[in-house]
Design a protein around this motif. Structure first.
Motif, mmCIF file in Angstrom:
data_model
loop_
_atom_site.group_PDB
_atom_site.id
_atom_site.type_symbol
_atom_site.label_atom_id
_atom_site.label_comp_id
_atom_site.label_asym_id
_atom_site.label_seq_id
_atom_site.Cartn_x
_atom_site.Cartn_y
_atom_site.Cartn_z
ATOM 1 N N GLY A 196 19.325 36.512 85.717
ATOM 2 C CA GLY A 196 19.353 36.669 87.410
ATOM 3 C C GLY A 196 20.235 35.281 87.777
ATOM 4 N N ARG A 197 21.220 35.061 86.968
ATOM 5 C CA ARG A 197 22.252 33.856 87.612
ATOM 6 C C ARG A 197 23.509 34.418 87.463
ATOM 7 N N ASP A 198 24.234 33.956 88.220
ATOM 8 C CA ASP A 198 25.895 34.406 88.467
ATOM 9 C C ASP A 198 26.594 34.114 87.076
ATOM 10 N N ASN A 199 27.235 35.311 86.764
ATOM 11 C CA ASN A 199 27.885 35.098 85.480
ATOM 12 C C ASN A 199 29.342 35.535 85.550
ATOM 13 N N SER A 200 29.957 35.252 86.734
ATOM 14 C CA SER A 200 31.150 35.766 87.188
ATOM 15 C C SER A 200 32.031 34.846 86.482
ATOM 16 N N PRO A 201 33.300 35.242 86.173
ATOM 17 C CA PRO A 201 34.224 34.606 85.441
ATOM 18 C C PRO A 201 34.778 33.390 86.246
ATOM 19 N N GLU A 277 51.802 24.478 48.393
ATOM 20 C CA GLU A 277 50.999 23.831 47.528
ATOM 21 C C GLU A 277 50.998 24.876 46.644
ATOM 22 N N HIS A 278 51.008 26.247 46.755
ATOM 23 C CA HIS A 278 50.964 27.526 45.805
ATOM 24 C C HIS A 278 52.207 27.857 45.278
ATOM 25 N N GLY A 279 53.276 27.000 45.522
ATOM 26 C CA GLY A 279 54.743 27.074 44.984
ATOM 27 C C GLY A 279 55.593 28.297 45.531
ATOM 28 N N ASP A 280 55.051 28.940 46.529
ATOM 29 C CA ASP A 280 56.115 29.693 47.097
ATOM 30 C C ASP A 280 57.167 29.285 47.663
ATOM 31 N N ARG A 281 58.330 29.859 47.657
ATOM 32 C CA ARG A 281 59.566 29.397 48.273
ATOM 33 C C ARG A 281 59.448 29.583 49.549
ATOM 34 N N PRO A 282 60.071 28.832 50.386
ATOM 35 C CA PRO A 282 60.024 28.518 51.839
ATOM 36 C C PRO A 282 60.822 29.990 52.290
ATOM 37 N N ARG A 283 60.102 30.730 53.434
ATOM 38 C CA ARG A 283 60.705 31.713 54.005
ATOM 39 C C ARG A 283 60.079 31.735 55.498
ATOM 40 N N PRO A 284 60.792 32.418 56.626
ATOM 41 C CA PRO A 284 60.447 32.195 57.829
ATOM 42 C C PRO A 284 59.011 32.928 58.076
ATOM 43 N N LEU A 285 58.256 32.398 58.826
ATOM 44 C CA LEU A 285 56.863 32.730 59.209
ATOM 45 C C LEU A 285 56.898 33.783 60.598
ATOM 46 N N ARG A 286 56.170 34.883 60.535
ATOM 47 C CA ARG A 286 55.895 35.472 61.733
ATOM 48 C C ARG A 286 54.305 35.620 61.942
ATOM 49 N N ILE A 287 54.137 35.136 63.092
ATOM 50 C CA ILE A 287 52.551 35.126 63.491
ATOM 51 C C ILE A 287 52.393 36.038 64.744
ATOM 52 N N THR A 288 51.512 36.956 64.564
ATOM 53 C CA THR A 288 51.194 37.967 65.532
ATOM 54 C C THR A 288 50.366 37.322 66.552
ATOM 55 N N MET A 289 50.473 37.452 68.095
ATOM 56 C CA MET A 289 49.672 36.929 68.979
ATOM 57 C C MET A 289 49.278 38.005 69.928
ATOM 58 N N PRO A 290 48.023 38.312 70.016
ATOM 59 C CA PRO A 290 47.553 39.201 71.036
ATOM 60 C C PRO A 290 47.919 38.485 72.567
ATOM 61 N N VAL A 291 48.020 39.375 73.513
ATOM 62 C CA VAL A 291 48.436 39.021 74.546
ATOM 63 C C VAL A 291 47.576 39.912 75.433
ATOM 64 N N ASP A 292 46.503 39.301 76.451
ATOM 65 C CA ASP A 292 45.634 40.254 77.283
ATOM 66 C C ASP A 292 45.795 39.889 79.018
ATOM 67 N N ASP A 293 46.267 40.851 79.788
ATOM 68 C CA ASP A 293 46.614 40.784 80.805
ATOM 69 C C ASP A 293 45.731 41.249 81.841
ATOM 70 N N ARG A 294 44.574 41.701 81.330
ATOM 71 C CA ARG A 294 43.281 42.189 82.042
ATOM 72 C C ARG A 294 42.617 41.322 82.860
ATOM 73 N N PRO A 295 42.067 41.686 83.945
ATOM 74 C CA PRO A 295 41.346 40.612 84.869
ATOM 75 C C PRO A 295 39.934 40.676 84.112
ATOM 76 N N ARG A 296 39.171 39.533 84.244
ATOM 77 C CA ARG A 296 37.940 39.078 83.717
ATOM 78 C C ARG A 296 36.851 39.743 84.348
ATOM 79 N N ASP A 297 37.096 40.179 85.386
ATOM 80 C CA ASP A 297 35.622 40.453 86.541
ATOM 81 C C ASP A 297 35.258 41.921 86.064
ATOM 82 N N ALA A 298 34.416 42.353 86.787
ATOM 83 C CA ALA A 298 33.659 43.938 86.932
ATOM 84 C C ALA A 298 34.915 44.957 86.399
ATOM 85 N N THR A 299 36.012 44.602 86.928
ATOM 86 C CA THR A 299 37.060 45.851 87.012
ATOM 87 C C THR A 299 37.674 45.842 85.720
#
Length: 464
Positions: A196-201, A277-299
């Protein structure tokens, strides 16, 4: 009376359920399902007080009704159909909320189920909410256990004084249908109906409008990135999980980078250190990042609503850093993430949209998609960092159960990545979940990666 207990109506012939074609993300995930490593998202919410079973069932049923797009199941179809379709239902097919028997291993067992048992797509809705009621001294499964580890301070194994009865909610999601932020929106609605309490973002932080920076030269996506080096694989298939609580990293006021940039740098430095530490030769890293543009309200649209971008790092950037190098690395990372977020891009890229075009039977496209996924494995990003950020909802369940003081998420960790990092912040603390494929790492490896992450997170707390 819950929706499942209501008698069937006899007002005439019922209308056929509404059907919705699978979006691109759902279809690609459906093509690539594996029993060994289920595609589940796990959300773990800790409350200080007890929850009433009947009252929570009614509240959660009400929340499903307010977000009807979550009430869906995969519609049956012939092999030559051109699309998978969701069938939207008026009511749940199953009781979503369960209260497992309390006990010393209840927390550990609930975490295990979240990793190993995906809610079926054939029943609406494809989610499960388990509530573990707790009380007395901290149970062994919170201090340390086989699939998860929670640390709130200097020592994880020391006994703590007795706590009042509390509750832990485990929301398990079939990721083919839904993502974590969408289901957190539904849980916030349930909290509001229950308490019964407001949980609006809370209002999103206001940031000055910026001109997107020009793209900088980064490692080519045509070259295979570094993989997470194998540790001590375990014989059993599936995922392992470790959760921990850390202080939020300090960031000087007015810094051009965000906490998300600090977490991105921390993840990159952690994996680079692990691979050295595990002896792997250095290589470029690529890190996936999710992007969320949705509103957080009831819509907020319910479903899989994030788009994926990839942040690259060169081996030179991730060499052992002196403190003086950290500000420059943070600034470069901030420039990259801002540029990637500003670029319009389909959720899984243009190639996935072509793969899911309904020009051939879906069974044929599924075989092609699985084959391409195997062929493209060497070019898959190194890991995924999903930063939910500050939990936008109070998740306040009222006077008895109280407000959430810890919220963890974890994302699937199938090979070839084999490791995902998920972070969120609640009550001024950072909640980190490391999830890995047991074909790559063991629980001891996960604990070491956690220690490396904690160390490098602290190194990002620069003063200039």
């Amino acid at each position: 009376m819950t929706a499942l207990q209501q008698p069937a109506r006899a007002e005439g012939p019922s209308r056929p359920p509404v059907r919705v074609p699978f979006p691109v993300v759902d279809e690609v995930a459906r093509h690539c399902l594996q029993e060994e490593e289920p595609e589940t998202v796990h959300i773990e919410v800790h409350l200080p007080g007890p929850l009433d079973e009947a009252r929570l069932r009614v509240a959660f049923a009400g929340a499903l009704g307010r977000h009807p797009r979550i009430l869906m199941r995969e519609a049956p179809g012939r092999w030559y159909r051109r699309r998978y379709e969701w069938e939207l239902t008026a009511e749940p097919d199953v009781e979503v909320v369960t209260f497992p028997a309390p006990g010393r291993d209840a927390l550990r067992n609930a975490r295990t189920r979240a990793l190993t048992e995906a809610p079926p797509l054939s029943l609406s809705p494809p989610i499960r909410l388990e509530v573990v009621q707790r009380g007395g001294p901290v149970e062994g499964s919170e201090a340390t256990d086989a699939v998860g580890e929670t640390r709130g301070g200097a020592s994880a194994a020391t006994a703590e004084p007795a706590r009042p009865l509390g509750s832990v909610l485990f929301l398990t999601i079939n990721h083919t249908a839904l993502d974590g932020p969408a289901c957190l929106r539904v849980l916030a609605t349930a909290a509001e109906l229950y308490g019964g309490r407001d949980n609006s973002p809370a209002a999103a932080p206001v940031r000055a409008a910026e001109t997107p920076p020009p793209p900088e030269e980064t490692p080519s996506n045509w070259s295979p990135p570094a993989r997470v080096a194998a540790g001590t694989p375990e014989p059993s298939p599936g995922n392992g999980l470790l959760v921990t609580e850390l202080p939020l990293p300090h960031r000087p006021k007015g810094s051009p980078y965000t906490v998300n940039d600090q977490l991105m740098v921390t993840t990159a430095l952690t994996i680079a250190h692990w691979n050295r530490e595990h002896g792997d030769r250095p290589r470029p890293l690529r890190i996936t990042m999710p992007v969320d543009d949705r509103p957080r309200d009831a819509t907020m649209p319910i479903g899989n609503g994030t788009r994926l971008v990839e942040v690259s790092f060169t081996p030179e950037e991730l060499a052992a850093h002196a403190p003086a190098d950290m500000p420059a690395l943070l600034h470069r990372t901030a420039t990259r993430t801002r540029a990637l977020k500003s670029l319009p891009r389909p959720q899984l890229g243009h190639g996935a949209a072509l793969l899911t075009a309904p020009v051939a039977p879906v069974a044929w496209r599924a075989a092609v998609t699985r084959g391409l996924r195997r062929a493209a494995a060497p070019w898959t990003s190194t890991t995924l960092l999903s930063n939910i950020g500050r939990i936008p909802y109070p998740l306040d369940f009222g006077a008895d159960a109280g407000r959430a003081h810890a919220v963890w998420f974890s994302a699937p960790a199938r090979m070839p990545r084999g490791l995902t990092v998920t972070t969120a912040s609640t009550a001024g603390r950072l909640h980190l979940a490391l999830r890995w494929s047991r074909a790559l790492l063991s629980h001891g490896d996960g604990a070491h990666l956690r220690d490396l992450f904690e160390h490098y997170l602290h190194t990002t707390e620069v003063t200039s």
